[in-house]
Write a protein that holds these residues in place. Structure first.
Motif, PDB file in Angstrom:
ATOM      1  N   ASP A   1     -23.399 -42.290 -99.630  1.00  0.00           N
ATOM      2  CA  ASP A   1     -24.202 -43.292-100.333  1.00  0.00           C
ATOM      3  C   ASP A   1     -24.406 -44.518 -99.452  1.00  0.00           C
ATOM      4  O   ASP A   1     -25.485 -45.129 -99.453  1.00  0.00           O
ATOM      5  N   GLU A   2     -23.375 -44.880 -98.694  1.00  0.00           N
ATOM      6  CA  GLU A   2     -23.480 -46.037 -97.803  1.00  0.00           C
ATOM      7  C   GLU A   2     -24.529 -45.800 -96.716  1.00  0.00           C
ATOM      8  O   GLU A   2     -25.272 -46.718 -96.340  1.00  0.00           O
ATOM      9  N   ASP A   3     -24.592 -44.564 -96.211  1.00  0.00           N
ATOM     10  CA  ASP A   3     -25.615 -44.235 -95.211  1.00  0.00           C
ATOM     11  C   ASP A   3     -27.011 -44.418 -95.785  1.00  0.00           C
ATOM     12  O   ASP A   3     -27.911 -44.951 -95.122  1.00  0.00           O
ATOM     13  N   MET A   4     -27.208 -43.971 -97.013  1.00  0.00           N
ATOM     14  CA  MET A   4     -28.529 -44.085 -97.624  1.00  0.00           C
ATOM     15  C   MET A   4     -28.881 -45.540 -97.913  1.00  0.00           C
ATOM     16  O   MET A   4     -30.048 -45.936 -97.804  1.00  0.00           O
ATOM     17  N   LEU A   5     -27.889 -46.335 -98.270  1.00  0.00           N
ATOM     18  CA  LEU A   5     -28.144 -47.758 -98.482  1.00  0.00           C
ATOM     19  C   LEU A   5     -28.605 -48.409 -97.176  1.00  0.00           C
ATOM     20  O   LEU A   5     -29.575 -49.173 -97.169  1.00  0.00           O
ATOM     21  N   GLU A   6     -27.933 -48.108 -96.083  1.00  0.00           N
ATOM     22  CA  GLU A   6     -28.332 -48.686 -94.793  1.00  0.00           C
ATOM     23  C   GLU A   6     -29.735 -48.235 -94.407  1.00  0.00           C
ATOM     24  O   GLU A   6     -30.515 -49.021 -93.852  1.00  0.00           O
ATOM     25  N   LEU A   7     -30.076 -46.993 -94.691  1.00  0.00           N
ATOM     26  CA  LEU A   7     -31.428 -46.506 -94.408  1.00  0.00           C
ATOM     27  C   LEU A   7     -32.453 -47.244 -95.262  1.00  0.00           C
ATOM     28  O   LEU A   7     -33.527 -47.638 -94.774  1.00  0.00           O
ATOM     29  N   ALA A   8     -32.136 -47.464 -96.534  1.00  0.00           N
ATOM     30  CA  ALA A   8     -33.058 -48.196 -97.411  1.00  0.00           C
ATOM     31  C   ALA A   8     -33.280 -49.621 -96.904  1.00  0.00           C
ATOM     32  O   ALA A   8     -34.412 -50.124 -96.912  1.00  0.00           O
ATOM     33  N   LEU A   9     -32.222 -50.265 -96.447  1.00  0.00           N
ATOM     34  CA  LEU A   9     -32.364 -51.626 -95.917  1.00  0.00           C
ATOM     35  C   LEU A   9     -33.209 -51.630 -94.645  1.00  0.00           C
ATOM     36  O   LEU A   9     -34.023 -52.534 -94.426  1.00  0.00           O
ATOM     37  N   TRP A  10     -33.035 -50.609 -93.817  1.00  0.00           N
ATOM     38  CA  TRP A  10     -33.862 -50.507 -92.603  1.00  0.00           C
ATOM     39  C   TRP A  10     -35.329 -50.303 -92.977  1.00  0.00           C
ATOM     40  O   TRP A  10     -36.218 -50.916 -92.371  1.00  0.00           O
ATOM     41  N   LEU A  11     -35.585 -49.465 -93.971  1.00  0.00           N
ATOM     42  CA  LEU A  11     -36.961 -49.227 -94.401  1.00  0.00           C
ATOM     43  C   LEU A  11     -37.604 -50.523 -94.893  1.00  0.00           C
ATOM     44  O   LEU A  11     -38.766 -50.812 -94.574  1.00  0.00           O
ATOM     45  N   LYS A  12     -36.849 -51.303 -95.647  1.00  0.00           N
ATOM     46  CA  LYS A  12     -37.427 -52.545 -96.153  1.00  0.00           C
ATOM     47  C   LYS A  12     -37.687 -53.533 -95.018  1.00  0.00           C
ATOM     48  O   LYS A  12     -38.756 -54.161 -94.962  1.00  0.00           O
ATOM     49  N   ARG A  13     -36.725 -53.648 -94.105  1.00  0.00           N
ATOM     50  CA  ARG A  13     -36.927 -54.557 -92.970  1.00  0.00           C
ATOM     51  C   ARG A  13     -38.139 -54.145 -92.131  1.00  0.00           C
ATOM     52  O   ARG A  13     -38.848 -54.986 -91.586  1.00  0.00           O
ATOM     53  N   SER A  14     -38.370 -52.830 -92.048  1.00  0.00           N
ATOM     54  CA  SER A  14     -39.462 -52.315 -91.215  1.00  0.00           C
ATOM     55  C   SER A  14     -40.795 -52.263 -91.945  1.00  0.00           C
ATOM     56  O   SER A  14     -41.815 -51.925 -91.340  1.00  0.00           O
ATOM     57  N   GLY A  15     -40.800 -52.562 -93.239  1.00  0.00           N
ATOM     58  CA  GLY A  15     -42.046 -52.581 -93.988  1.00  0.00           C
ATOM     59  C   GLY A  15     -42.521 -51.229 -94.461  1.00  0.00           C
ATOM     60  O   GLY A  15     -43.688 -51.070 -94.804  1.00  0.00           O
ATOM     61  N   PHE A  16     -41.630 -50.213 -94.489  1.00  0.00           N
ATOM     62  CA  PHE A  16     -42.032 -48.881 -94.945  1.00  0.00           C
ATOM     63  C   PHE A  16     -41.807 -48.745 -96.442  1.00  0.00           C
ATOM     64  O   PHE A  16     -40.732 -49.079 -96.956  1.00  0.00           O
ATOM     65  N   ARG A  17     -42.818 -48.218 -97.121  1.00  0.00           N
ATOM     66  CA  ARG A  17     -42.706 -47.909 -98.544  1.00  0.00           C
ATOM     67  C   ARG A  17     -43.149 -46.463 -98.716  1.00  0.00           C
ATOM     68  O   ARG A  17     -44.331 -46.170 -98.839  1.00  0.00           O
ATOM     69  N   LEU A  18     -42.194 -45.547 -98.702  1.00  0.00           N
ATOM     70  CA  LEU A  18     -42.496 -44.125 -98.696  1.00  0.00           C
ATOM     71  C   LEU A  18     -42.991 -43.685-100.069  1.00  0.00           C
ATOM     72  O   LEU A  18     -42.404 -44.009-101.096  1.00  0.00           O
ATOM     73  N   ASP A  19     -44.062 -42.904-100.055  1.00  0.00           N
ATOM     74  CA  ASP A  19     -44.647 -42.439-101.303  1.00  0.00           C
ATOM     75  C   ASP A  19     -43.816 -41.313-101.901  1.00  0.00           C
ATOM     76  O   ASP A  19     -43.408 -41.354-103.049  1.00  0.00           O
ATOM     77  N   GLN A  20     -43.584 -40.260-101.114  1.00  0.00           N
ATOM     78  CA  GLN A  20     -42.757 -39.140-101.552  1.00  0.00           C
ATOM     79  C   GLN A  20     -41.755 -38.847-100.443  1.00  0.00           C
ATOM     80  O   GLN A  20     -41.986 -39.173 -99.282  1.00  0.00           O
ATOM     81  N   VAL A  21     -40.640 -38.232-100.804  1.00  0.00           N
ATOM     82  CA  VAL A  21     -39.580 -38.029 -99.829  1.00  0.00           C
ATOM     83  C   VAL A  21     -39.133 -36.572 -99.810  1.00  0.00           C
ATOM     84  O   VAL A  21     -39.372 -35.815-100.750  1.00  0.00           O
ATOM     85  N   GLN A  22     -38.480 -36.207 -98.723  1.00  0.00           N
ATOM     86  CA  GLN A  22     -37.992 -34.846 -98.529  1.00  0.00           C
ATOM     87  C   GLN A  22     -36.499 -34.797 -98.816  1.00  0.00           C
ATOM     88  O   GLN A  22     -35.711 -35.517 -98.192  1.00  0.00           O
ATOM     89  N   THR A  23     -36.107 -33.965 -99.757  1.00  0.00           N
ATOM     90  CA  THR A  23     -34.695 -33.744-100.037  1.00  0.00           C
ATOM     91  C   THR A  23     -34.229 -32.510 -99.281  1.00  0.00           C
ATOM     92  O   THR A  23     -34.960 -31.519 -99.197  1.00  0.00           O
ATOM     93  N   PHE A  24     -33.034 -32.564 -98.729  1.00  0.00           N
ATOM     94  CA  PHE A  24     -32.515 -31.442 -97.953  1.00  0.00           C
ATOM     95  C   PHE A  24     -32.564 -30.157 -98.769  1.00  0.00           C
ATOM     96  O   PHE A  24     -32.097 -30.097 -99.903  1.00  0.00           O
ATOM     97  N   LEU A  25     -33.129 -29.121 -98.153  1.00  0.00           N
ATOM     98  CA  LEU A  25     -33.229 -27.802 -98.766  1.00  0.00           C
ATOM     99  C   LEU A  25     -32.450 -26.821 -97.905  1.00  0.00           C
ATOM    100  O   LEU A  25     -32.848 -26.544 -96.765  1.00  0.00           O
ATOM    101  N   PRO A  26     -31.339 -26.276 -98.374  1.00  0.00           N
ATOM    102  CA  PRO A  26     -30.544 -25.343 -97.570  1.00  0.00           C
ATOM    103  C   PRO A  26     -31.251 -23.990 -97.429  1.00  0.00           C
ATOM    104  O   PRO A  26     -31.358 -23.229 -98.390  1.00  0.00           O
ATOM    105  N   THR A  27     -31.754 -23.707 -96.237  1.00  0.00           N
ATOM    106  CA  THR A  27     -32.405 -22.427 -95.972  1.00  0.00           C
ATOM    107  C   THR A  27     -31.420 -21.483 -95.307  1.00  0.00           C
ATOM    108  O   THR A  27     -30.530 -21.923 -94.567  1.00  0.00           O
ATOM    109  N   PRO A  28     -31.532 -20.198 -95.540  1.00  0.00           N
ATOM    110  CA  PRO A  28     -30.548 -19.245 -95.009  1.00  0.00           C
ATOM    111  C   PRO A  28     -30.382 -19.340 -93.493  1.00  0.00           C
ATOM    112  O   PRO A  28     -31.346 -19.547 -92.759  1.00  0.00           O
ATOM    113  N   LEU A  29     -29.138 -19.209 -93.049  1.00  0.00           N
ATOM    114  CA  LEU A  29     -28.727 -19.147 -91.641  1.00  0.00           C
ATOM    115  C   LEU A  29     -28.711 -20.489 -90.917  1.00  0.00           C
ATOM    116  O   LEU A  29     -28.106 -20.599 -89.861  1.00  0.00           O
ATOM    117  N   ALA A  30     -29.390 -21.520 -91.419  1.00  0.00           N
ATOM    118  CA  ALA A  30     -29.378 -22.802 -90.721  1.00  0.00           C
ATOM    119  C   ALA A  30     -27.950 -23.359 -90.661  1.00  0.00           C
ATOM    120  O   ALA A  30     -27.149 -23.166 -91.581  1.00  0.00           O
TER     121      ALA A  30
END
Length: 732
Positions: free
Chosen positions: A579-608
């Motif tokens: 959760d702390e990692d995601m908070l730091e990423l959110a703060l970086w996004l705000k500082r950088s002016g990014f407002r993401l419309d939709q996001v990618q959630t990790f999808l576990p695909t076979p063998l990866a």
């Protein structure tokens, strides 16, 4: 290193049926077969996609390749799988059924990362959903067997590749068998299948039985427990073989000169010669032993019941993936074994040119009429210039399917295809939408020394840093761009595939060329995260390379007089993310002016590898034991929702969850109306559980102001829409 040689694709004597000539489209009906003068098909390809006769679509590429070898090839596209009847529409193939799910894994195609069924299918006419079954390879193979019990069944494509050994299946939340015993297929072809398919077809045509063909690279089959090709083969237990630890660069076993220089003095040259001869002999013996060795992985039953053994099997599987030194693998499934031959040898440039230069109609089959097929609309004006990726991102399926060695087409072949699009593709307006592949800027990149490449066991050429043996010269790509946009009738060449920016910063000339001429306003890159924890589990570079690339991008955009934006891709809920990692990423996004419309959630695909982390909570990049590193994994629906909410910190619907979390984390200081705050304390009416008719008068925050040039637009691709076929990253 295992010494191997490949028979060129164009060196085979053509099958007698070449006399029938080239089909305008590979037939999908008996009537079309009759018009071609055929009474039967040699090979029938079954696919879960609409049939589009274009080299970016697997069945067209495979079908035209076999046609060029003289075989009669038919297509059964998106059959009704409820009974075997539809699998009889072209009769029984003389040689084999080739079964695939299509360009994408059928489960990734049908379900979102939250296991919700998708409302459309980009590979189906008019995007109609539910035109393919779950686990399509298994279902299609079983129906084909019911239709013709005596037919040979060969399975392939990305779905079969990713399921060739026991694997964790995210959608059923359990470890499943290899797809081989479930499908009852005679043979599985994994990876890029050209070599194996051509050799297999000719050998079957000569009368060999499919159960006797056990020596093709890139194939897997069922065998009796303990079976070996010959008496001299030795079996190695993977738990003895793997001396675990961090994957490290291996010294070049052929580099004898440095050792000689370190031992100057009288008689040094003579002594060095003795050492060289002795080591050469040992290397030859080692090669011979490896070429006749098979590594036994923990059985299906063991990896099903023991997460540590699953993670260990994943580690060994990936270490045995270089075609230059990989050994055969075997894994028990009950009383039988799944036997995997070493991976296929990459195609040469001449062979790539041959495959992509076949007489494709470059259009959907006429049977679809005026129906719109979204995947075709995305790909029709784009060109695949290479395949493979040496990035080694752990969440990606490209390595398991296409491998790490880059296979590139020649400049002339690519320019000729651009001219074909210009002259033959209906609706072309002069804009090529992409010159790319799995990655936009790995064209013609390779290890500087083929001997080092053949002996290397690194999982990535660019992590934790770019290998000193990797040729990162962008000059061939710059030359291609310049010649492509100079062709008559070509107004614009865009680059739509994802860019590897840590490579790009090594060539300011390439970045200038790209930014000045080939960015259509937006350029997508994939930092994936800002924090070292998740980045180390992804095998992705830190943000330093991103910042250097952004500086170049902004500088060259300004020099070109253009307002252009970077589109960054980030992954929520990847293994190793807190959760702390995601908070730091959110703060970086705000500082950088990014407002993401939709996001990618990790999808576990076979063998990866990341899927192994997600399932086992262990890290296969290092030694795997019961005491080895534990990996933080985001499983619960609430936490996955939270990680997505951090990426969309600006969405009022997410504010109640974020406020609750920030307070629990002791970060209430980030709640408020100022620039230093992540989210406000107020809630707009009707959002996030707000009370209708009540809202705060404070309506504006810094993030609500328009993004500045170079800092990115507010919107990005919806995560549930399949990626561009040339730039897919997960299961596609």
């Amino acid at each position: 290193m295992i010494a191997v040689a490949a028979k060129p694709l164009t060196s085979y004597r053509k099958h007698w049926a070449q006399r029938f000539g080239i089909a305008p489209f590979l037939p999908m009906s008996r009537a079309e077969m009759g018009a071609l003068g055929w009474d039967e098909c040699d090979v029938i390809l079954v696919t879960g996609d609409a049939y589009i006769d274009h080299p970016s679509f697997g069945m067209a590429l495979v079908g035209r390749l076999l046609e060029a070898q003289g075989f009669r090839v038919g297509i059964i596209s998106q059959p009704d799988w409820q009974s075997p009847a539809d699998f009889r529409r072209l009769g029984m193939p003389k040689l084999f059924f080739g079964i695939t799910a299509g360009n994408m894994d059928s489960m990734v195609n049908r379900y979102t990362a939250d296991r919700k069924i998708r409302s459309d299918d980009a590979y189906t006419p008019n995007a109609e959903p539910n035109r393919r079954p779950d686990r399509a390879v298994v279902v299609y193979a079983q129906r084909a067997r019911e239709a013709f019990p005596a037919a040979n069944i060969v399975i392939g494509s990305i779905e079969a590749s990713l399921r060739r050994i026991a694997h964790y299946d995210y959608w059923s939340d359990k470890v499943r068998h290899s797809v081989l015993p479930d499908s009852k297929a005679d043979l599985l072809i994994f990876g890029n299948a050209e070599r194996a398919l051509v050799e297999l077809s000719h050998r079957l045509a000569r009368g060999e039985a499919i159960e006797a063909i056990r020596d093709l690279r890139g194939t897997a089959f069922m065998a009796p427990r303990g079976w070996k090709p010959a008496a001299e083969w030795a079996e190695v237990d993977s738990t003895v073989l793997d001396t675990p630890g961090a994957v490290q660069a291996h010294p070049d076993p052929y580099a004898m000169e440095p050792a000689r220089q370190q031992n100057p003095g009288v008689g040094a040259d003579a002594a060095a010669i003795v050492r060289v001869v002795s080591r050469t002999e040992r290397l030859a013996q080692h090669r011979q032993a490896r070429a006749h060795s098979v590594v036994r992985l923990p059985s299906y039953e063991q990896v099903r019941d023991d997460p540590v053994r699953y993670a260990h099997a994943s580690r060994v599987f990936h270490l045995e993936s270089n075609p230059g030194n990989a050994r055969a693998l075997v894994q028990g499934h009950g009383a039988r074994d799944v036997w995997l031959n070493p991976p296929p040898l990459p195609l040469t440039t001449e062979e790539m040119d041959h495959v992509f230069g076949l007489p494709y109609a470059r259009a959907p089959h006429p049977a679809y009429g005026d129906a719109k097929i979204p995947a075709w609309e995305m790909i029709r004006f784009s060109i695949n210039i290479m395949r493979g990726c040496f990035g080694g991102c752990t969440f990606c399926s490209i390595t398991e399917h296409e491998g790490r060695i880059i296979q590139s087409r020649s400049e002339n072949s690519i320019l000729h295809e651009i001219e074909q699009i210009r002259d033959k593709t209906i609706g072309f307006t002069g804009v090529i939408s992409d010159l790319g592949g799995p990655t936009a800027n790995m064209y013609r990149m390779a290890c500087k020394d083929p001997k080092i490449e053949s002996s290397c066991r690194r999982l990535s050429c660019v992590y934790p840093g770019i290998c000193e043996n990797l040729n990162t010269d962008h000059a061939p790509l710059i030359s291609l761009y310049r010649k492509a946009r100079a062709l008559p009738g070509i107004k614009k060449i865009l680059i739509g595939s994802g860019l590897r920016y840590d490579l790009a910063v090594r060539s300011p000339e390439y970045v200038r060329e790209l930014v000045s001429h080939h960015v259509g306003g937006y350029l997508k890159i994939a930092p994936e995260h800002t924090q070292e924890g998740p980045l180390s589990k992804m095998m992705k570079p830190g943000m330093g390379a991103y910042e250097r690339f952004k500086q170049m991008f902004d500088k060259f955009s300004k020099e070109a007089g253009k307002e252009q934006y970077l589109i960054p891709y980030f992954i929520a809920a990847h293994p190793g993310t807190t959760d702390e990692d995601m908070l730091e990423l959110a703060l970086w996004l705000k500082r950088s002016g990014f407002r993401l419309d939709q996001v990618q959630t990790f999808l576990p695909t076979p063998l990866a590898i990341a899927t192994a982390m997600w399932h086992t909570e262990k890290n296969p990049l290092r030694k795997v034991t019961t005491e080895s590193e534990n990996v933080a994994v985001v499983r619960s629906g609430r936490q996955r929702k939270l990680h997505k909410a951090f990426l969309r910190y600006h969405d009022p619907e997410n504010w109640p969850l974020l406020r609750e979390t920030l307070k629990a984390m002791g970060r209430s200081d980030l709640i408020g109306p100022g620039k230093r705050h992540l989210i406000p304390a107020w809630q707009p009416a009707g959002t996030g559980g707000g009370i209708p008719g009540r809202q705060s008068p404070i309506r504006r925050t810094a993030a609500a102001t328009p993004a500045k040039p170079g800092k990115g637009p507010p919107a990005r691709r919806h995560p549930d829409v399949p990626r561009h076929p040339l730039s897919r990253r997960k299961g596609g």
